[in-house]
Design an enzyme around this catalytic site. Sequence first.
Site, short mmCIF file in Angstrom:
data_model
loop_
_atom_site.label_atom_id
_atom_site.label_comp_id
_atom_site.label_asym_id
_atom_site.label_seq_id
_atom_site.Cartn_x
_atom_site.Cartn_y
_atom_site.Cartn_z
N GLY A 10 26.23 2.39 27.58
CA GLY A 10 25.61 2.18 28.88
C GLY A 10 26.46 1.27 29.75
O GLY A 10 27.47 0.70 29.31
N PHE A 11 26.04 1.13 30.99
CA PHE A 11 26.78 0.33 31.96
C PHE A 11 26.97 -1.11 31.49
O PHE A 11 28.08 -1.63 31.45
CB PHE A 11 26.05 0.38 33.31
CG PHE A 11 26.72 -0.40 34.41
CD1 PHE A 11 27.89 0.07 34.98
CD2 PHE A 11 26.19 -1.59 34.86
CE1 PHE A 11 28.52 -0.64 35.99
CE2 PHE A 11 26.81 -2.30 35.88
CZ PHE A 11 27.98 -1.82 36.45
N ILE A 12 25.88 -1.76 31.11
CA ILE A 12 25.96 -3.15 30.67
C ILE A 12 26.52 -3.23 29.25
O ILE A 12 27.33 -4.10 28.93
CB ILE A 12 24.58 -3.84 30.76
CG1 ILE A 12 24.07 -3.82 32.20
CG2 ILE A 12 24.64 -5.27 30.23
CD1 ILE A 12 22.62 -4.26 32.35
N TYR A 151 7.03 1.39 31.93
CA TYR A 151 8.33 0.78 31.68
C TYR A 151 8.20 -0.74 31.56
O TYR A 151 8.64 -1.34 30.57
CB TYR A 151 9.30 1.15 32.80
CG TYR A 151 10.61 0.39 32.76
CD1 TYR A 151 11.42 0.41 31.64
CD2 TYR A 151 11.03 -0.34 33.87
CE1 TYR A 151 12.62 -0.28 31.60
CE2 TYR A 151 12.23 -1.03 33.84
CZ TYR A 151 13.03 -1.00 32.71
OH TYR A 151 14.22 -1.68 32.69
N LYS A 155 8.72 -3.17 28.13
CA LYS A 155 9.67 -4.28 28.06
C LYS A 155 8.94 -5.60 27.79
O LYS A 155 9.43 -6.45 27.05
CB LYS A 155 10.50 -4.37 29.33
CG LYS A 155 11.42 -3.17 29.54
CD LYS A 155 12.35 -2.92 28.37
CE LYS A 155 13.60 -3.75 28.49
NZ LYS A 155 14.60 -3.45 27.43
#
Length: 184
Positions: A10-12, A151, A155
């Site tokens: 992923g991006f991070i 979502y 989390k």
Amino acid sequence: MNFLVTGAAGFIGARTSKLLLDKNFNVTGIDNLNDYYDVKIKNYRLSLLKPNELFKFYNTDIENKQNLEEIFYENKIDVVINLAARAGVRYSLKNPFIYASTNYIGSLNLLDFMRRYNIKKYIMASTSSIYAGSEMPFKESSSVNKPISPYAASKKAAELIAYTYSHQFNLDVTVLRYFTVYGP
């Protein structure tokens, strides 16, 4: 030190993995390479990481306990950085079960393997979405007990189980509540 980075494509996750590798840490990366967005981008990021001999990659899901068992058994892990997640408020309204499964159950799986393998440091990605409905400006001390999307709820649940494992099993837990992340 040996880091387990979930969501490594992923991006991070890819950027975090690269920064750790640049400091000569061992990185074990996990990613299920789902198609929430273009898999070619994820594969490109992995192609930049895989040549580094300190990087080991597993194409699996944090929901897969059997594969996680092998990963934790085969790798001496010192720190778990959980960046794997189902993201996005809109899609969570259409398919809330996958959010609960990945974001909560996946996190629980990681924490329980940490308990079993005596790994004490856990860093997890949460979201600014848990502040929705709170009075602005947001503060760390703002109430986040009324999530308004599956979502955000998933989390928040992941944060709560991390807190529980921290309390019960003396884990050092850091929760990062990302807002809009962008960059090159």
